[in-house]
Design an enzyme around this catalytic site. Structure first.
Site, PDB file in Angstrom:
ATOM      1  N   VAL A 117      32.100  43.571  38.197  1.00  0.00           N
ATOM      2  CA  VAL A 117      32.091  42.265  37.553  1.00  0.00           C
ATOM      3  C   VAL A 117      32.810  42.390  36.220  1.00  0.00           C
ATOM      4  CG1 VAL A 117      30.663  40.385  36.682  1.00  0.00           C
ATOM      5  CG2 VAL A 117      29.898  41.703  38.653  1.00  0.00           C
ATOM      6  N   CYS A 118      33.761  41.502  35.976  1.00  0.00           N
ATOM      7  CA  CYS A 118      34.472  41.455  34.700  1.00  0.00           C
ATOM      8  C   CYS A 118      35.105  42.826  34.404  1.00  0.00           C
ATOM      9  CB  CYS A 118      33.515  41.009  33.603  1.00  0.00           C
ATOM     10  SG  CYS A 118      34.302  40.431  32.084  1.00  0.00           S
ATOM     11  N   VAL A 119      34.850  43.375  33.219  1.00  0.00           N
ATOM     12  CA  VAL A 119      35.507  44.635  32.836  1.00  0.00           C
ATOM     13  C   VAL A 119      34.884  45.847  33.511  1.00  0.00           C
ATOM     14  CG1 VAL A 119      36.324  43.720  30.643  1.00  0.00           C
ATOM     15  CG2 VAL A 119      34.111  44.872  30.734  1.00  0.00           C
ATOM     16  N   THR A 137      40.360  41.752  36.913  1.00  0.00           N
ATOM     17  CA  THR A 137      39.360  41.899  35.869  1.00  0.00           C
ATOM     18  C   THR A 137      39.521  40.716  34.944  1.00  0.00           C
ATOM     19  OG1 THR A 137      38.435  43.404  34.191  1.00  0.00           O
ATOM     20  CG2 THR A 137      40.846  43.315  34.376  1.00  0.00           C
TER      21      THR A 137
END
Length: 331
Positions: A117-119, A137
């Site tokens: 998730v995300c970074v 990302t």
């Protein structure tokens, strides 16, 4: 509907983004509720310390682990890896904890699927799980991911990407879209849409949909004249912004202007102008009731047909669908 039990392990560590943890957990919990328990997602938080330890998230809210990393074992259906960032003079910098990376390396082979998730994608890359794979990302760290890991095929635009058993998601609310896609894979679209309704996410965004505003978020270039022409473009969207017109404004040949502009911004003049026009149209769709032909003219896209084509290229949806989803109450 499948009755297979899904043991979901979410990694938590100091300064992890809170929504990256709680958002997916809430989607899985609602899937259990909406299916009458048949979805059978069993979410566990695993951290670098002992079970029961509190971990401070980036929001200052503490979460308590169910397991230490060493207690997770091999019975993992879904391994979900969120991220954490530090902010320095160069902007957000994903935090890469070697202890977390080593644990991911050890645990991933036992998981049916892995999702970041995300970074968190930076952690998967550091663990070697994204080599040769397409991945996304948060747009603000995509360039860093591509630079640090040239073996990864980084696409900063989509909401999420699936590459085999590895999924990567964009930032912030995209964690909901990715998790809804995991639920749909396990138990079908009907359950995923039922969960989306409870989240007041009226339409599930598809993975290919754009994160929005990516080209416009680029930092200043090394050339003042290019930055000035970028400001000019943003202020004159309804005028002639062809490469020829912009080159003449900078007293350059069209070919030289296009080469310099692309080198400095990472986008051709035509693509950059279209991105800004779509961005302006997006704001009008969100905040006004203007008809599509008025919006097309006001943003320099000229016609409703061109507006539709630009929206499809830039954000993989139609202007009408975008307005239904994102129009504000004030509008």
């Amino acid at each position: 509907m499948s009755r297979t039990s899904h043991r979901v392990v979410i990694a938590v560590f100091p300064d992890v983004d809170l929504l990256d943890v709680t958002g997916p957990a809430e989607v899985f919990a609602l899937a259990n509720r909406e299916s009458g328990g048949r979805a059978d997602y069993r979410v566990r938080l695993a951290g670098p310390g002992r079970a029961g330890e509190a971990v401070a998230t980036s929001a200052g809210v503490r979460v308590v682990t169910d397991l230490g990393f060493g207690d997770v074992g091999t019975a993992v259906d879904t391994l979900l890896v969120p991220g954490a960032v530090d902010v320095d003079a160069d902007g957000p910098r994903p935090r890469i904890d070697p202890h977390v990376v080593d644990w991911i390396k050890d645990t991933a082979p036992h998981a049916r699927r892995i999702a970041s998730v995300c970074v968190g994608a930076h952690l998967l890359a550091a663990a070697g799980l994204l080599e040769g794979k397409a991945a996304t990302t948060h747009w603000s760290t995509a360039d860093r991911l591509a630079t640090d890991h040239p073996e990864v095929i980084v696409d900063p635009d989509p909401i999420f990407i699936r590459s085999g058993k590895v999924w990567t998601g964009a930032g912030i609310s995209a964690c909901l879209d990715l998790t809804l896609a995991l639920v749909a894979e396990d138990h079908g679209e009907d359950l995923a849409l039922a969960v989306a309704r409870h989240l007041v996410v009226y339409l599930k965004r598809q993975g290919g949909q754009s994160q929005f505003s990516v080209p416009i978020s680029r930092p200043p270039t090394s050339r003042r004249d290019i930055d000035e022409v970028r400001r000019y473009i943003a202020d004159h969207l309804d005028t002639d912004l062809s490469a020829a017109a912009l080159a003449a404004r900078m007293c350059l040949s069209e070919r030289h202007f296009a080469r310099v502009f692309t080198q400095e911004t990472g986008a051709t003049p035509a693509a950059y102008v279209e991105a800004l026009r779509v961005e302006a149209a997006r704001r009008l769709l969100e905040t006004t009731d203007q008809p599509l032909d008025h919006i097309a003219r006001a943003t320099g896209l000229r016609s409703v047909e061109t507006l539709h084509r630009a929206f499809r290229r830039q954000i993989a949806t139609s202007p009408a669908a975008y307005r239904r989803r994102f129009r504000t109450t004030m509008a």
